[in-house]
Motif scaffolding. Sequence first.
Motif, PDB file in Angstrom:
ATOM      1  N   PRO A  53     -45.025 -39.855   3.782  1.00 33.71           N
ATOM      2  CA  PRO A  53     -43.631 -39.927   4.265  1.00 33.71           C
ATOM      3  C   PRO A  53     -42.691 -38.939   3.606  1.00 33.71           C
ATOM      4  O   PRO A  53     -41.572 -38.745   4.064  1.00 33.71           O
ATOM      5  N   LYS A  54     -43.134 -38.297   2.493  1.00 33.15           N
ATOM      6  CA  LYS A  54     -42.264 -37.381   1.770  1.00 33.15           C
ATOM      7  C   LYS A  54     -43.017 -36.088   1.461  1.00 33.15           C
ATOM      8  O   LYS A  54     -44.230 -36.083   1.301  1.00 33.15           O
ATOM      9  N   LEU A  55     -42.251 -35.010   1.358  1.00 36.13           N
ATOM     10  CA  LEU A  55     -42.807 -33.726   0.971  1.00 36.13           C
ATOM     11  C   LEU A  55     -42.838 -33.635  -0.547  1.00 36.13           C
ATOM     12  O   LEU A  55     -41.826 -33.874  -1.208  1.00 36.13           O
ATOM     13  N   MET A  56     -43.991 -33.325  -1.096  1.00 35.84           N
ATOM     14  CA  MET A  56     -44.179 -33.203  -2.547  1.00 35.84           C
ATOM     15  C   MET A  56     -43.436 -34.299  -3.318  1.00 35.84           C
ATOM     16  O   MET A  56     -42.452 -34.046  -4.011  1.00 35.84           O
ATOM     17  N   PRO A  57     -43.881 -35.553  -3.184  1.00 32.33           N
ATOM     18  CA  PRO A  57     -43.182 -36.663  -3.846  1.00 32.33           C
ATOM     19  C   PRO A  57     -43.084 -36.515  -5.357  1.00 32.33           C
ATOM     20  O   PRO A  57     -42.197 -37.110  -5.982  1.00 32.33           O
ATOM     21  N   GLU A  58     -43.973 -35.707  -5.960  1.00 37.20           N
ATOM     22  CA  GLU A  58     -43.924 -35.505  -7.415  1.00 37.20           C
ATOM     23  C   GLU A  58     -42.609 -34.878  -7.864  1.00 37.20           C
ATOM     24  O   GLU A  58     -42.195 -35.017  -9.014  1.00 37.20           O
ATOM     25  N   LEU A  59     -41.935 -34.162  -6.950  1.00 33.79           N
ATOM     26  CA  LEU A  59     -40.682 -33.506  -7.291  1.00 33.79           C
ATOM     27  C   LEU A  59     -39.512 -34.482  -7.392  1.00 33.79           C
ATOM     28  O   LEU A  59     -38.483 -34.169  -7.997  1.00 33.79           O
ATOM     29  N   GLY A  60     -39.642 -35.653  -6.782  1.00 31.33           N
ATOM     30  CA  GLY A  60     -38.519 -36.574  -6.707  1.00 31.33           C
ATOM     31  C   GLY A  60     -37.727 -36.346  -5.421  1.00 31.33           C
ATOM     32  O   GLY A  60     -37.885 -35.328  -4.742  1.00 31.33           O
ATOM     33  N   ASP A  61     -36.872 -37.275  -5.099  1.00 32.45           N
ATOM     34  CA  ASP A  61     -36.157 -37.233  -3.821  1.00 32.45           C
ATOM     35  C   ASP A  61     -35.241 -36.022  -3.681  1.00 32.45           C
ATOM     36  O   ASP A  61     -35.206 -35.364  -2.643  1.00 32.45           O
ATOM     37  N   ARG A  62     -34.488 -35.701  -4.744  1.00 30.75           N
ATOM     38  CA  ARG A  62     -33.504 -34.610  -4.621  1.00 30.75           C
ATOM     39  C   ARG A  62     -34.154 -33.247  -4.471  1.00 30.75           C
ATOM     40  O   ARG A  62     -33.816 -32.479  -3.559  1.00 30.75           O
ATOM     41  N   LEU A  63     -35.090 -32.935  -5.347  1.00 28.82           N
ATOM     42  CA  LEU A  63     -35.748 -31.631  -5.235  1.00 28.82           C
ATOM     43  C   LEU A  63     -36.637 -31.557  -4.005  1.00 28.82           C
ATOM     44  O   LEU A  63     -36.779 -30.494  -3.387  1.00 28.82           O
ATOM     45  N   GLY A  64     -37.223 -32.697  -3.636  1.00 24.00           N
ATOM     46  CA  GLY A  64     -38.015 -32.727  -2.402  1.00 24.00           C
ATOM     47  C   GLY A  64     -37.159 -32.393  -1.198  1.00 24.00           C
ATOM     48  O   GLY A  64     -37.581 -31.652  -0.297  1.00 24.00           O
ATOM     49  N   ALA A  65     -35.924 -32.911  -1.202  1.00 19.43           N
ATOM     50  CA  ALA A  65     -34.995 -32.616  -0.103  1.00 19.43           C
ATOM     51  C   ALA A  65     -34.587 -31.149  -0.110  1.00 19.43           C
ATOM     52  O   ALA A  65     -34.413 -30.536   0.947  1.00 19.43           O
ATOM     53  N   VAL A  66     -34.435 -30.570  -1.306  1.00 20.28           N
ATOM     54  CA  VAL A  66     -34.101 -29.149  -1.411  1.00 20.28           C
ATOM     55  C   VAL A  66     -35.222 -28.299  -0.828  1.00 20.28           C
ATOM     56  O   VAL A  66     -34.990 -27.357  -0.062  1.00 20.28           O
ATOM     57  N   ALA A  67     -36.469 -28.616  -1.212  1.00 24.58           N
ATOM     58  CA  ALA A  67     -37.620 -27.867  -0.693  1.00 24.58           C
ATOM     59  C   ALA A  67     -37.711 -27.998   0.824  1.00 24.58           C
ATOM     60  O   ALA A  67     -37.974 -27.013   1.527  1.00 24.58           O
ATOM     61  N   LEU A  68     -37.464 -29.190   1.323  1.00 27.12           N
ATOM     62  CA  LEU A  68     -37.509 -29.417   2.770  1.00 27.12           C
ATOM     63  C   LEU A  68     -36.435 -28.596   3.475  1.00 27.12           C
ATOM     64  O   LEU A  68     -36.681 -27.998   4.535  1.00 27.12           O
ATOM     65  N   ASP A  69     -35.256 -28.520   2.886  1.00 24.78           N
ATOM     66  CA  ASP A  69     -34.162 -27.743   3.479  1.00 24.78           C
ATOM     67  C   ASP A  69     -34.500 -26.250   3.494  1.00 24.78           C
ATOM     68  O   ASP A  69     -34.199 -25.549   4.470  1.00 24.78           O
ATOM     69  N   ILE A  70     -35.136 -25.763   2.429  1.00 22.05           N
ATOM     70  CA  ILE A  70     -35.538 -24.348   2.386  1.00 22.05           C
ATOM     71  C   ILE A  70     -36.501 -24.036   3.524  1.00 22.05           C
ATOM     72  O   ILE A  70     -36.367 -23.027   4.225  1.00 22.05           O
ATOM     73  N   LEU A  71     -37.479 -24.917   3.714  1.00 18.86           N
ATOM     74  CA  LEU A  71     -38.461 -24.695   4.783  1.00 18.86           C
ATOM     75  C   LEU A  71     -37.798 -24.735   6.153  1.00 18.86           C
ATOM     76  O   LEU A  71     -38.102 -23.908   7.025  1.00 18.86           O
ATOM     77  N   HIS A  72     -36.881 -25.684   6.356  1.00 17.21           N
ATOM     78  CA  HIS A  72     -36.189 -25.770   7.644  1.00 17.21           C
ATOM     79  C   HIS A  72     -35.371 -24.508   7.904  1.00 17.21           C
ATOM     80  O   HIS A  72     -35.345 -23.987   9.030  1.00 17.21           O
ATOM     81  N   ARG A  73     -34.679 -24.007   6.876  1.00 15.58           N
ATOM     82  CA  ARG A  73     -33.872 -22.793   7.055  1.00 15.58           C
ATOM     83  C   ARG A  73     -34.746 -21.586   7.368  1.00 15.58           C
ATOM     84  O   ARG A  73     -34.316 -20.657   8.037  1.00 15.58           O
TER      85      ARG A  73
END
Length: 453
Positions: free
Chosen positions: A209-229
């Motif tokens: 359900p999450k991208l790279m859960p080891e990063l935690g919610d905030r950094l995972g969201a940052v990584a997801l935003d980078i990929l979307h952009r």
Amino acid sequence: MARPTILVVGAGFAGVECVRRLERELSPGEAEILLVTPFSYQLYLPLLPQVAAGVLTPQSVALSLRRSTRHRTRIVPGGAIGIDTAAKAVVVRKITGETVAQRYDHLVLAPGSITRTFDIPGLVEHARGMKTLAEAAYIRDHVIAQLDIADASHDEAERASRLQFVVVGGGYAGTETAACLQRLTTAAVKRYPRLDPRQIKWHLIDIAPKLMPELGDRLGAVALDILHRRGIEVSLGVSVAKAGAESVTFTDGRELPCRTLIWTAGVAASPLMATLGTETVKGRLLVRPDMTVPGADGVFALGDAAAVPDLVKGDGAVCPPTAQHAMRQGRKAAANVIASLRGKPLEPYVHKDLGLVVDLGGKDAVSKPLGIELRGLPAQAVARGYHWGAVRTGVAKTRVLTNWLLNAVAGDDFVRTGFLARKPGTLRDFEYTDAYLGQDEVREHTAALRASM
């Protein structure tokens, strides 16, 4: 009196660190050290996505064992395909094809892992891995070939299938692979006058359900935003239902025209572990906290192939299959082998995870060293600084740094070398997953040693 033989299987992070410490701590007369490996290099696996993207040359991440060891270790060029603990022997298939039984007094098993697959129709025939140097080189050629063929094609259906790329696995390897290769195709498409950049589509999917859960919610969201952009479509809670030569069907019912399926959905322990006949945990060899194997005299196991208890987390947890743990386990295993030789007590492996670094190419990165959340250029500096420091030889350090500087100044190149151009490389071709022996076959090869005991 003959020197005892220490046999180390595998030249990954765990095996090489073990050998280095054995060479440093043991006097020449105390033991003979042998290293079984099919290749004369240690692969720096975390940088493979950059090899696939052409940022780094293959030689940059292939660290010469002749340079990184002190020349006291005898390298046996081949792969271990079976183990007989009763005969204290490992069956080795040399690169010449010859099969021999190599005896040992102390055995250190660090054969690493293979790409984990599932019973998905068409997966093993049509998916490509990112676990070996050859796979990274093959994928680079394959991706550039899709652009070349699409540019020359007048068939819109063929063009659409060649310009869609799917990466399965939202962990460290999959995320970096998708990010680095998408950056490559974005730069390359400018050189193809007949291709519309909007036609090139990258998909990253993961059942989690999450991208790279080891990063935690905030950094995972940052990584997801980078990929979307970047234009990468990320689908979570989704996997592959069926793979074909020209399409991929997802578990949510979507079918994409696609000729590139890159599979990075986790790893499984080397099949070598199953030849011991001892207890395993999800394929990884069960070991004690000091990395000794119960019921197998003189045998140690570590790295991705062993379920080493994580004493920091407790509650029955085992150490994750990461380079960070493998390197430290290698050093501790060597210390315990030396202690065993000298009749001293063995010590358990204990290490607290130091964090994660994720290089997404260019100025994009997210890192969490020692629990500190970083993004952008600071994260990139930490990620590349960590990798540069972890590359052991001076030659490799120079190559890596030079390649990074050259890529930053001159940009990407789009050379296709023709590697395996006429043969679709499968997971089995690159990772030799069908090379291992059954227990009865192992005993046949060690019968002579058994008879002499």
